[in-house]
Design an enzyme around this catalytic site. Sequence first.
Site, PDB file in Angstrom:
ATOM      1  N   CYS A 121     -33.575  30.702  10.933  1.00 21.33           N
ATOM      2  CA  CYS A 121     -32.862  31.311   9.676  1.00 21.33           C
ATOM      3  C   CYS A 121     -33.833  32.100   8.954  1.00 21.33           C
ATOM      4  O   CYS A 121     -34.682  32.471   8.734  1.00 21.33           O
ATOM      5  CB  CYS A 121     -31.976  30.354   9.055  1.00 21.33           C
ATOM      6  N   HIS A 229     -27.916  28.367  13.069  1.00 24.00           N
ATOM      7  CA  HIS A 229     -28.772  27.366  12.952  1.00 24.00           C
ATOM      8  C   HIS A 229     -28.396  26.188  14.535  1.00 24.00           C
ATOM      9  O   HIS A 229     -27.873  25.693  14.828  1.00 24.00           O
ATOM     10  CB  HIS A 229     -28.235  26.423  12.580  1.00 24.00           C
ATOM     11  N   GLU A 231     -30.340  24.287  15.158  1.00 27.68           N
ATOM     12  CA  GLU A 231     -30.687  22.988  15.206  1.00 27.68           C
ATOM     13  C   GLU A 231     -29.521  21.740  14.837  1.00 27.68           C
ATOM     14  O   GLU A 231     -29.955  20.591  15.421  1.00 27.68           O
ATOM     15  CB  GLU A 231     -32.172  22.772  14.102  1.00 27.68           C
TER      16      GLU A 231
END
Length: 258
Positions: A121, A229, A231
Amino acid sequence: MSAHTPSASPRKPLVLMTMGSQARNGHDYQVMTHKYIKPLVEISDCTPLLVPTCCGTEALEHYLSLADGIYLSGAGSNIDPALYGQQNLTPDKAQDRERDLFDIALVRAAIDKGVPILGICRGMQEINVALGGDIHQKVYSEPGFDDHREDPEDPPELQYGESHMVELVEGSWFADLMGTRRIPVNSLHGQAIRRLGRGLAPLAHAEDGVIEAIHAPGLPQFTLAVQWHPEWHASENPHSVKIFTAFGEACRRQAAQR
């Protein structure tokens, strides 16, 4: 060493994670969200070194001398548009110029030293700006582009849920890594790459054409950055697992050269 003394475990790669500024109750903090750290430890099998960005770049080379990888996370702040030659069109959004200046210098130095880089990001946008690219500050206001922002009223589970598909560049190593041409991703960004920096190339696009992943094909080291994202609940997402596994392997190759 006696026969009963266990041998030392192999040294895990050390990965720099730069922190950002956040004000709380009249105090300035340097922060890093747990969700970024956990997949680096649990999937990449690397050791994170959290690096403050509030003290300038004097110690940057020392930090980099320890590093087997660089991992640039997302954040709630935007990059200062003056750093890519634009006026600020989002004055209501937080900025973090200390992180900007540290991370831009870190990206350039890491490239010079051949250190693997992963960006997420904001981290992807930092890499782009470090190499001379620029950004759509309000991509949701640009003709032909969708609104890629999350609903601030939604709980995190909805905000980070699958939002749209991205198309991976055919024949790219990234498409081979993912094992498919299209993958679903979440979407929590109001800004996006406008013009790519020197040596960068796209690896994936959203359905509206927004660049969703980049690499630096001319560099010898692993370079990957994504706008979504991975993660978030990474261990439950096979595509995220592949990303963090590949980064960990690159960092291990780097560590083996020491």
